[in-house]
Write an enzyme that holds these catalytic residues in place. Structure first.
Site, mmCIF file in Angstrom:
data_model
loop_
_atom_site.group_PDB
_atom_site.id
_atom_site.type_symbol
_atom_site.label_atom_id
_atom_site.label_comp_id
_atom_site.label_asym_id
_atom_site.label_seq_id
_atom_site.Cartn_x
_atom_site.Cartn_y
_atom_site.Cartn_z
ATOM 1 N N GLU A 281 28.250 39.256 41.413
ATOM 2 C CA GLU A 281 27.950 40.434 40.599
ATOM 3 C C GLU A 281 26.443 40.550 40.403
ATOM 4 O O GLU A 281 25.798 39.593 39.976
ATOM 5 C CB GLU A 281 28.653 40.325 39.238
ATOM 6 C CG GLU A 281 30.166 40.360 39.345
ATOM 7 C CD GLU A 281 30.859 40.387 37.980
ATOM 8 O OE1 GLU A 281 30.178 40.517 36.938
ATOM 9 O OE2 GLU A 281 32.099 40.275 37.966
ATOM 10 N N ASP B 226 37.740 36.889 39.499
ATOM 11 C CA ASP B 226 37.631 36.103 38.258
ATOM 12 C C ASP B 226 38.383 36.804 37.123
ATOM 13 O O ASP B 226 38.447 36.296 36.006
ATOM 14 C CB ASP B 226 36.175 35.792 37.893
ATOM 15 C CG ASP B 226 35.316 37.028 37.752
ATOM 16 O OD1 ASP B 226 35.849 38.147 37.880
ATOM 17 O OD2 ASP B 226 34.100 36.872 37.503
ATOM 18 N N GLU C 268 32.165 49.370 40.534
ATOM 19 C CA GLU C 268 33.169 49.443 39.470
ATOM 20 C C GLU C 268 32.755 50.424 38.383
ATOM 21 O O GLU C 268 31.656 50.338 37.823
ATOM 22 C CB GLU C 268 33.391 48.038 38.868
ATOM 23 C CG GLU C 268 34.419 48.047 37.748
ATOM 24 C CD GLU C 268 34.953 46.662 37.396
ATOM 25 O OE1 GLU C 268 34.649 45.678 38.101
ATOM 26 O OE2 GLU C 268 35.709 46.578 36.403
#
Ligand code: KIV
Length: 273
Positions: free
Chosen positions: A124, A53, A191
């Site tokens: 996520e 995204d 991340e």
């Protein structure tokens, strides 16, 4: 098939990724959002292509990943899938199409798989989206998790700084990783977290852990292709290694073209019919 590397594999699968982790072969992953870029990356031998995204940033010019829609993600994914013959293609489920409603999450995942022909989806979050993850997995859709700096939550974090430096957040991240594995996720992206924490996660779970800004002790690495090719010169976090300066190369090519048009050097007789 060689038992030491996956370079001669016809199509990467979740099973092959698991074998790669087991034998210590690192998994390579890059983003792509369109047919031409995906074709180059796939032919070069990448293992996973993520239709991230981050298209919201690098393709559409938004400041965050939040505005991109499910239809737009499917459009990008469809273009990528058409170009790919070897890589495993994962698609981000966009913000607002899976959180808080597992039926909608399942519908979104099925639309992505059916309409784009992708091989899996990425979500996520951890415990807070467990119901959605379980529901999507129950339909046989491979799910990749994403923990740490999850850009869809940027307004909650308030900053793009390193996550999970404090014990409480680090412990939650480890628990979330274990939960995603227990649910049946095939891999997890970590991340922008401390390398020491990423190492613990990669050793704790048996599924592949792919890092971006998570240090070397994970099972693979992912970067946004526009960043690693130097198309975006404005974004230079510490974790980014820039492998080319395409902005410079492209600018020079366009300037040469303009100059050739203006000077009537282009086209020549040979370039005409
Ligand atoms: O959208 C994206 O590009 C991502 C990567 C940064 C992992 O989620």
């Amino acid at each position: 098939m060689s038992v030491h590397n996956s370079s001669n594999i016809k199509r990467i699968t979740t099973h092959i990724m698991q074998e790669m982790k087991t034998r210590g072969e690192k998994i390579s992953m890059l983003t792509a959002y369109d047919f031409s870029m995906a074709g180059i990356i796939d032919a070069a031998g990448i293992d996973i292509i993520l239709v991230g995204d981050s298209a919201s940033n690098v393709m559409a010019g938004h400041e965050t990943t939040l505005p991109i829609t499910l239809d737009q993600m499917i459009y990008h994914a469809t273009s990528v899938v058409r170009a790919v013959s070897r890589a495993f293609v994962v698609v981000d489920i966009p913000f607002g199409s899976y959180q808080g409603n597992s039926s909608e999450a399942l519908r979104s995942a099925i639309r992505i798989m059916k309409e784009s022909g992708a091989h899996g989806i990425k979500v996520e979050g951890g415990a807070e989206i467990k119901e959605s993850v379980v529901r999507i997995l129950s339909a046989g859709v491979p799910v990749m998790g994403h923990l740490g700096l999850t850009p869809q939550s940027i307004y909650k974090f308030g900053t793009y700084t390193v996550r999970a430096k404090e014990e409480e957040e680090a412990n939650k991240l480890i628990e979330d990783a274990k939960l995603l594995e227990a649910c049946g996720c095939f891999a997890i992206v970590l991340e922008k977290i401390p390398a020491s924490l990423a190492k613990i996660v990669a050793e704790t779970v048996s599924i592949p852990v792919i890092g971006i800004g998570a240090g070397p002790d994970v099972d693979g690495q992912v970067l946004v292709v526009h960043d690693m090719l130097g198309i975006n010169q404005e974004f230079k976090p510490r974790f980014l290694r820039q492998y080319a300066n395409l902005q410079e190369i492209m600018t020079k090519a366009v300037q040469d073209y303009i100059s050739d048009v203006k000077s009537k050097d282009f086209p020549t007789k040979e370039e005409s019919y």
